[in-house]
Design an enzyme around this catalytic site. Structure first.
Site, PDB file in Angstrom:
ATOM      1  N   GLY A 238       0.790  -1.223   0.000  1.00 51.42           N
ATOM      2  CA  GLY A 238       0.000   0.000   0.000  1.00 51.42           C
ATOM      3  C   GLY A 238       0.823   1.274   0.000  1.00 51.42           C
ATOM      4  N   CYS A 264      11.830  -1.720   3.747  1.00 49.11           N
ATOM      5  CA  CYS A 264      10.760  -1.531   2.765  1.00 49.11           C
ATOM      6  C   CYS A 264       9.714  -0.523   3.250  1.00 49.11           C
ATOM      7  CB  CYS A 264      10.145  -2.886   2.418  1.00 49.11           C
ATOM      8  SG  CYS A 264      11.352  -3.987   1.679  1.00 49.11           S
ATOM      9  N   GLY A 308       6.698  -0.175  -4.688  1.00 46.91           N
ATOM     10  CA  GLY A 308       6.181   0.717  -5.706  1.00 46.91           C
ATOM     11  C   GLY A 308       6.172   2.174  -5.271  1.00 46.91           C
ATOM     12  N   PHE A 309       6.604   2.418  -4.020  1.00 41.17           N
ATOM     13  CA  PHE A 309       6.701   3.779  -3.487  1.00 41.17           C
ATOM     14  C   PHE A 309       8.125   3.997  -2.985  1.00 41.17           C
ATOM     15  CE2 PHE A 309       2.265   2.699  -3.290  1.00 41.17           C
ATOM     16  CZ  PHE A 309       1.589   3.886  -3.557  1.00 41.17           C
ATOM     17  N   HIS A 354      15.044  -6.064   0.749  1.00 42.01           N
ATOM     18  CA  HIS A 354      14.843  -7.218   1.625  1.00 42.01           C
ATOM     19  C   HIS A 354      16.162  -7.904   1.971  1.00 42.01           C
ATOM     20  CE1 HIS A 354      10.378  -7.652   1.551  1.00 42.01           C
ATOM     21  NE2 HIS A 354      10.514  -6.953   0.447  1.00 42.01           N
ATOM     22  N   GLU A 356      16.587 -10.197   4.126  1.00 43.69           N
ATOM     23  CA  GLU A 356      16.391 -11.575   4.579  1.00 43.69           C
ATOM     24  C   GLU A 356      16.604 -12.586   3.458  1.00 43.69           C
ATOM     25  OE1 GLU A 356      12.938 -10.822   2.355  1.00 43.69           O
ATOM     26  OE2 GLU A 356      13.719  -9.597   4.001  1.00 43.69           O
TER      27      GLU A 356
END
Length: 384
Positions: A238, A264, A308-309, A354, A356
Site C-alpha cells: 500500500g 521496505c 512501488g513507493f 529485503h 532476509e
C-alpha cells in the site's frame, strides 16, 4: 474475486489493462476474475516466496522469467500464511514440476487458494508496456467471467488505484506472537508487522534475538511492554502516505532513542517520521537482482526488492530532522531512488529492500548484524 474449478490450458483467458491494452492467453490456476495493480517481477527464481509475500497484496504479478513452476510448490518456503497476490501472469507454465521438495504443482496451489492467473501471453511485450506506461489497474478474466472487451475495460477502470490505498492492516497479524532466539538469547526486539515475511524474524533469531511480532495497530505501551532492546518495522503493502498510525508509533520510538531498524515499508515510515515525503514510482522495483550501493562503504550489492513507493529525500546533503542529522545511506544504481536512510545522532536506520534474502541474494545480510551492533552499543552505554 470469483473462482470456479481448476483452470486448464484449454480455457481462454484475457488480461485487461486500464489503458485498454488486452493480452489473450489461457487460464492458469483458478478460473474466474480478479483485479489488481499490474506489476512485473524480474526474479528468475523464488516465485513461491513472491506469491506469499504480503507486500504484493492487491497486485497482479507478471513474471518476466519465461518459464515458471519448474520446482513446483513445497511446504517450507511460504513467507506467510497464504498467497497474497491478486493474480499471476506467466508465459510458459511448467508441464511437470521437478524438485525433490515439491509436494504439488504451482498450478495446483493457485487453484487451491483461488488465485486466478493467465498463461501463454508475451510477458516481454507486457513488461515493456508497463515500463513505458507505468504500473496500472488490471484484471484477469476467464471462463464465465469473459465478456465484451469494452465491458471488461470499464470494469477494470472502476477499480481503486494503489495510490492512496491503506493495506497494511489487512495483511498484518491480529495477535502478538514470539519467535524465540536460536541458541543463547542476546536481545529482545519488538517487530511491528506491517506485512512481515516469515524469514525476517528467523534471520534475527539466528543472531540471538527473541522477536516479539506485534500487530500493525500496536501502541507505544504494547511495544515497551516487552522491554525491547530494539524495535523493527517491517515491509508491507500500500501507500505509505496512509500510514499515520505507524508513523506516530515510530516517532515515539525515535523520541526514546531506542535502536530502530526498518525495511521496505518501514523505510518509508522512517522517511515520513523524519519529515520527508513519499511518492509512487512509475513501475517500481520488484525482483532479486537490483543493484544498490551502500554509500557508507561504497560497496555495490545485488538485492531483493518489492516496492512501488519511495522516500523523497535529498541525495547530495545531510538533512536536519526533528531527531538530528539524517542522510541517504543506500541508493539504487538503476535510477538513483533512495534505498536507505540513517540517523547520524541516534541509533536508527532503514533500507528499502529485503536483506532476509527469501528469495534472493545474501549480499545485504550484514544489515541484521548492523542492527545487533547498534543494540550492543546502546546496551554497553547504558551499563557504563
Amino acid at each position: 474475486m470469483t473462482t470456479s474449478t481448476r483452470g486448464t490450458s484449454k480455457v481462454p483467458a484475457v488480461l485487461v489493462l486500464e489503458d485498454g491494452r488486452i493480452f489473450r492467453g489461457r487460464a492458469y490456476g483458478a478460473v474466474g476474475e480478479t483485479f489488481g495493480e499490474a506489476v512485473f517481477s524480474t526474479g528468475m527464481t523464488g516465485y513461491q516466496e513472491t506469491l506469499t509475500d504480503p507486500s504484493y497484496d492487491r497486485q497482479i504479478v507478471v513474471a518476466t522469467a519465461p518459464q515458471i513452476g519448474n520446482t513446483g510448490w513445497n511446504d517450507e518456503d511460504d513467507e506467510s500464511r497464504r498467497i497474497w497476490v491478486s493474480g499471476y501472469v506467466v508465459r510458459d507454465p511448467a508441464r511437470v514440476p521437478s524438485n525433490w521438495r515439491a509436494k504439488r504443482s504451482l498450478d495446483d496451489e493457485l487453484v487451491a487458494q483461488g488465485i486466478v492467473g493467465i498463461s501463454g501471453i508475451d510477458t516481454r511485450a507486457l513488461t515493456r508496456h508497463l515500463r513505458e506506461r507505468g504500473s496500472m489497474r488490471s484484471g484477469i478474466f476467464s471462463g464465465e467471467a469473459l465478456a465484451a472487451d469494452a465491458e471488461l475495460v470499464a470494469r477494470v477502470q472502476a477499480q481503486p488505484h494503489m495510490k492512496g490505498a491503506s493495506l497494511y492492516e489487512e495483511v498484518a497479524t491480529k495477535e502478538t506472537y514470539v519467535v524465540p532466539a536460536v541458541g543463547e538469547k542476546q536481545f529482545t526486539v519488538a517487530a511491528i508487522d506491517l506485512g512481515i515475511k516469515g524469514m525476517t524474524p528467523h534471520r534475527m533469531a539466528e543472531r540471538g534475538i527473541e522477536v516479539h511480532v506485534l500487530p500493525a495497530t500496536a501502541s507505544v505501551e504494547d511495544v515497551y511492554a516487552v522491554n525491547p532492546d530494539g524495535v523493527f518495522f517491517s515491509n508491507g503493502p500500500g501507500d505509505p502516505a496512509t500510514a499515520d498510525g505507524p508513523v506516530a508509533l515510530m516517532t515515539a520510538v525515535l523520541e526514546r532513542k531506542t535502536p530502530l531498524f526498518g525495511i521496505c515499508f518501514g523505510n518509508q515510515i522512517l522517511g515520513r517520521a523524519l519529515g520527508f515525503g513519499t511518492y509512487k514510482l512509475k513501475y517500481g522495483h520488484r525482483g532479486i537482482n537490483q543493484p544498490v550501493q551502500d554509500r557508507t562503504t561504497g560497496k555495490v550489492e545485488v538485492t531483493a526488492h518489492n516496492h512501488g513507493f519511495a522516500v523523497d529525500a535529498p541525495l547530495d546533503k545531510v538533512s536536519e530532522t526533528p531527531f538530528g542529522r539524517a542522510e541517504v545511506s543506500h541508493v539504487c544504481l538503476n535510477d538513483n531512488v533512495v534505498e536507505g536512510l540513517q540517523l547520524l545522532d541516534q541509533p536508527a536506520f532503514s533500507v528499502q529492500y529485503h536483506p532476509e534474502a527469501a528469495a534472493g541474494p545474501h549480499d545485504a545480510a550484514y544489515l541484521f548484524d548492523r542492527f545487533t551492533s547498534l543494540m550492543s552499543t546502546v546496551m554497553e552505554g547504558q551499563r557504563a
